[in-house]
Design a protein around this motif. Structure first.
Motif, PDB file in Angstrom:
ATOM      1  N   GLY A 216      -7.587   7.737  12.865  1.00 34.42           N
ATOM      2  CA  GLY A 216      -7.331   7.930  11.525  1.00 34.42           C
ATOM      3  C   GLY A 216      -5.627   7.560  11.458  1.00 34.42           C
ATOM      4  N   LEU A 217      -4.826   7.556  12.268  1.00 34.90           N
ATOM      5  CA  LEU A 217      -3.300   7.221  12.022  1.00 34.90           C
ATOM      6  C   LEU A 217      -3.191   5.777  12.118  1.00 34.90           C
ATOM      7  N   GLN A 218      -2.184   5.339  11.210  1.00 33.45           N
ATOM      8  CA  GLN A 218      -1.945   3.777  10.957  1.00 33.45           C
ATOM      9  C   GLN A 218      -0.536   3.518  11.741  1.00 33.45           C
ATOM     10  N   LYS A 219      -0.726   2.307  12.149  1.00 35.75           N
ATOM     11  CA  LYS A 219       0.706   1.888  12.475  1.00 35.75           C
ATOM     12  C   LYS A 219       1.423   1.206  11.158  1.00 35.75           C
ATOM     13  N   PRO A 220       2.687   0.919  11.423  1.00 37.52           N
ATOM     14  CA  PRO A 220       3.381   0.441  10.193  1.00 37.52           C
ATOM     15  C   PRO A 220       2.848  -0.789   9.567  1.00 37.52           C
ATOM     16  N   THR A 221       2.480  -1.725  10.295  1.00 33.90           N
ATOM     17  CA  THR A 221       1.756  -2.926   9.822  1.00 33.90           C
ATOM     18  C   THR A 221       0.563  -2.699   9.119  1.00 33.90           C
ATOM     19  N   GLN A 222      -0.373  -1.935   9.898  1.00 29.08           N
ATOM     20  CA  GLN A 222      -1.681  -1.608   9.044  1.00 29.08           C
ATOM     21  C   GLN A 222      -1.367  -0.838   7.735  1.00 29.08           C
ATOM     22  N   ALA A 223      -0.582   0.284   7.854  1.00 29.69           N
ATOM     23  CA  ALA A 223      -0.081   1.010   6.591  1.00 29.69           C
ATOM     24  C   ALA A 223       0.305   0.215   5.488  1.00 29.69           C
ATOM     25  N   ALA A 224       1.355  -0.875   5.906  1.00 30.47           N
ATOM     26  CA  ALA A 224       1.715  -1.464   4.880  1.00 30.47           C
ATOM     27  C   ALA A 224       0.849  -2.513   4.301  1.00 30.47           C
ATOM     28  N   ARG A 225      -0.021  -2.994   5.091  1.00 31.48           N
ATOM     29  CA  ARG A 225      -1.333  -3.896   4.291  1.00 31.48           C
ATOM     30  C   ARG A 225      -1.954  -3.090   3.552  1.00 31.48           C
ATOM     31  N   LYS A 226      -2.411  -1.824   3.777  1.00 33.64           N
ATOM     32  CA  LYS A 226      -3.359  -1.212   2.949  1.00 33.64           C
ATOM     33  C   LYS A 226      -2.782  -0.813   1.566  1.00 33.64           C
ATOM     34  N   ILE A 227      -1.421  -0.679   1.690  1.00 39.11           N
ATOM     35  CA  ILE A 227      -0.721  -0.260   0.514  1.00 39.11           C
ATOM     36  C   ILE A 227      -0.580  -1.513  -0.334  1.00 39.11           C
ATOM     37  N   GLN A 228      -0.434  -2.544   0.407  1.00 40.49           N
ATOM     38  CA  GLN A 228      -0.370  -3.800  -0.505  1.00 40.49           C
ATOM     39  C   GLN A 228      -1.624  -4.096  -1.068  1.00 40.49           C
ATOM     40  N   ASP A 229      -2.721  -3.792  -0.399  1.00 40.73           N
ATOM     41  CA  ASP A 229      -3.975  -4.022  -1.100  1.00 40.73           C
ATOM     42  C   ASP A 229      -4.501  -3.220  -2.213  1.00 40.73           C
ATOM     43  N   ARG A 230      -3.593  -2.125  -2.608  1.00 45.10           N
ATOM     44  CA  ARG A 230      -3.920  -1.323  -3.769  1.00 45.10           C
ATOM     45  C   ARG A 230      -2.880  -1.253  -4.656  1.00 45.10           C
ATOM     46  N   ILE A 231      -1.901  -2.166  -4.657  1.00 44.24           N
ATOM     47  CA  ILE A 231      -0.745  -2.025  -5.880  1.00 44.24           C
ATOM     48  C   ILE A 231      -0.481  -3.463  -6.157  1.00 44.24           C
ATOM     49  N   PRO A 232      -0.074  -4.001  -7.542  1.00 41.78           N
ATOM     50  CA  PRO A 232       0.017  -5.267  -7.853  1.00 41.78           C
ATOM     51  C   PRO A 232       1.452  -5.878  -7.399  1.00 41.78           C
ATOM     52  N   PHE A 233       2.160  -4.975  -6.672  1.00 42.79           N
ATOM     53  CA  PHE A 233       3.416  -5.619  -6.217  1.00 42.79           C
ATOM     54  C   PHE A 233       3.608  -5.987  -4.686  1.00 42.79           C
ATOM     55  N   SER A 234       4.514  -6.773  -4.080  1.00 43.61           N
ATOM     56  CA  SER A 234       4.430  -7.114  -2.930  1.00 43.61           C
ATOM     57  C   SER A 234       5.165  -5.926  -2.024  1.00 43.61           C
ATOM     58  N   PHE A 235       4.470  -5.816  -1.012  1.00 51.22           N
ATOM     59  CA  PHE A 235       5.000  -4.592  -0.164  1.00 51.22           C
ATOM     60  C   PHE A 235       4.794  -5.434   1.401  1.00 51.22           C
ATOM     61  N   ASN A 236       5.813  -4.882   2.159  1.00 52.79           N
ATOM     62  CA  ASN A 236       5.866  -5.293   3.566  1.00 52.79           C
ATOM     63  C   ASN A 236       6.166  -4.223   4.416  1.00 52.79           C
ATOM     64  N   THR A 237       6.692  -4.180   5.712  1.00 52.97           N
ATOM     65  CA  THR A 237       6.966  -3.333   6.685  1.00 52.97           C
ATOM     66  C   THR A 237       8.667  -3.063   6.306  1.00 52.97           C
ATOM     67  N   ALA A 238       9.234  -3.948   5.833  1.00 56.61           N
ATOM     68  CA  ALA A 238      10.728  -3.682   5.586  1.00 56.61           C
ATOM     69  C   ALA A 238      10.820  -2.439   4.443  1.00 56.61           C
ATOM     70  N   LEU A 239       9.719  -2.624   3.467  1.00 58.37           N
ATOM     71  CA  LEU A 239       9.895  -1.571   2.458  1.00 58.37           C
ATOM     72  C   LEU A 239       9.309  -0.218   2.997  1.00 58.37           C
ATOM     73  N   PHE A 240       8.341  -0.386   3.915  1.00 61.05           N
ATOM     74  CA  PHE A 240       7.823   0.643   4.639  1.00 61.05           C
ATOM     75  C   PHE A 240       8.799   1.552   5.273  1.00 61.05           C
ATOM     76  N   THR A 241       9.745   0.818   5.907  1.00 57.23           N
ATOM     77  CA  THR A 241      10.675   1.181   6.833  1.00 57.23           C
ATOM     78  C   THR A 241      11.649   2.328   5.875  1.00 57.23           C
ATOM     79  N   ILE A 242      11.972   1.471   4.892  1.00 58.74           N
ATOM     80  CA  ILE A 242      12.721   2.127   3.810  1.00 58.74           C
ATOM     81  C   ILE A 242      12.417   3.435   3.215  1.00 58.74           C
ATOM     82  N   ALA A 243      11.100   3.441   3.041  1.00 55.39           N
ATOM     83  CA  ALA A 243      10.208   4.594   2.494  1.00 55.39           C
ATOM     84  C   ALA A 243      10.439   5.791   3.554  1.00 55.39           C
TER      85      ALA A 243
END
Length: 345
Positions: free
Chosen positions: A255-282
């Motif tokens: 059930g745990l996600q790697k950063p790339t997987q998590a960023a991709r899932k977030i991207q699928d659910r929001i209307p804005f661009s999201f990547n691993t760089a933003l994930f790291t900032i978060a």
């Protein structure tokens, strides 16, 4: 009024569970809206509350009428009267569906399957809240339990079914994803996680001798569990378990996600661009895990992130993904989070 309300609720569930109905989800939302409206009107009538609309002209107070009939409170007004506290999860759930109904009736009638997959938890909560209100106000004899059965279905019980449902969720139009994310983002965390707003189940197959008195599907409330049982349930939700007969075996990292997987899932659910760089900032800004090189890498916020000592890396939970989705729901929220306006896809 109560009989009409119960009829509407049963029709709503029948439509929801009928795969041959092209607009089944829209029908469910519309008829549950009517079921709630009739039920709350029945309660107001019983309690002697005047729920007609009035208007004042000078010193004269007149009834508002439609085609000669007094205009009565709409569902939104009834909900505010029934639950004055804006932090009440049942109210938040109903207001979500009132707003969603306005959208799917006018623009998104073709997004039935994707919507069903995206807001299934809220839909289940809408029905269970109705049953609780019905029996709480009118007694156990009014329950729908004997009329509505647990449906036979595939859904997320199979790997292929789960992948299909996840793919459907990702196909929602950006405006609908934005609406759902923004609505969740505006809720207090205690409301957003409450099962009366969004009801979710983790189903564990029971491999035990058949009890002739037991039901095929039985629901145990979290509040009814012992402290030890709660710890087990919370661990399942956080890490995942494979359950084999009477023994529980932890699955490392399930059930745990790697950063790339998590960023991709977030991207699928929001209307804005999201990547691993933003994930790291978060994760740095929210402090869910230590920085690289910290002498205590295990000191994470376990609700959102867990350290894997064997591989010397981190896994991120679904709760953390949901938190970031709520935080990126709107342009203003994203700007506050990242310090700059987001890029629209």
């Amino acid at each position: 009024m109560v009989d009409a309300s119960r009829d509407e609720a049963q029709l709503a569930v029948r439509l929801y569970n009928d795969p041959s109905e092209i607009r089944s989800f829209e029908g469910f939302v519309v008829h549950m809206h009517l079921a709630w409206l009739y039920l709350l009107h029945a309660e107001l009538t019983r309690d002697g509350v005047d729920f007609r609309y009035w208007r004042t002209q000078g010193r004269t107070r007149r009834l508002e009428r439609i085609d000669g009939e007094p205009k009565r409170w709409d569902l939104a007004t009834c909900v505010r009267h029934r639950w004055p506290d804006t932090m009440q999860p049942a109210r938040a759930n109903l207001e979500f569906f009132i707003a969603l109904r306005n959208k799917i009736e006018h623009r998104y009638a073709r997004e039935q399957q994707a919507l069903t997959a995206a807001v299934g938890g809220q839909s289940q909560a809408l029905l269970l809240n109705y049953e609780e209100e019905l029996t709480g106000q009118l007694g156990p004899g009014s329950s729908l339990a004997s009329r509505l059965r647990f449906p036979v279905f595939v859904g997320s019980f199979t790997d292929d079914g789960e992948r299909t449902l996840r793919r459907l969720r990702s196909q929602l139009p950006a405006p609908l994803r934005t609406f759902i994310a923004e609505y969740d983002a505006g809720l207090d965390d205690s409301v957003a996680r409450d099962p009366r707003y969004d009801f979710r189940l983790r189903v564990l197959q029971e491999l035990a001798p058949k009890d002739p008195d037991a039901l095929a599907v039985q629901f145990t409330r979290y509040d009814d569990l012992t402290e030890e049982q709660r710890q087990v349930v919370e661990a399942i939700g956080r890490k995942g378990y494979v359950v084999v007969r009477e023994r529980k075996r932890p699955v490392v990292g399930h059930g745990l996600q790697k950063p790339t997987q998590a960023a991709r899932k977030i991207q699928d659910r929001i209307p804005f661009s999201f990547n691993t760089a933003l994930f790291t900032i978060a994760w740095k800004k929210l402090g869910v895990r230590p920085l690289v090189g910290d002498p205590h890498p295990e000191r994470t916020d376990e609700k959102y992130c867990l350290y894997d000592e064997r591989h010397n890396d981190y896994g991120y939970t679904q709760a953390y993904i949901d938190k970031l989705v709520r935080g990126c729901a709107s342009e203003a929220a994203s700007g506050r989070c990242w310090g700059r306006l987001p890029e629209t896809r």
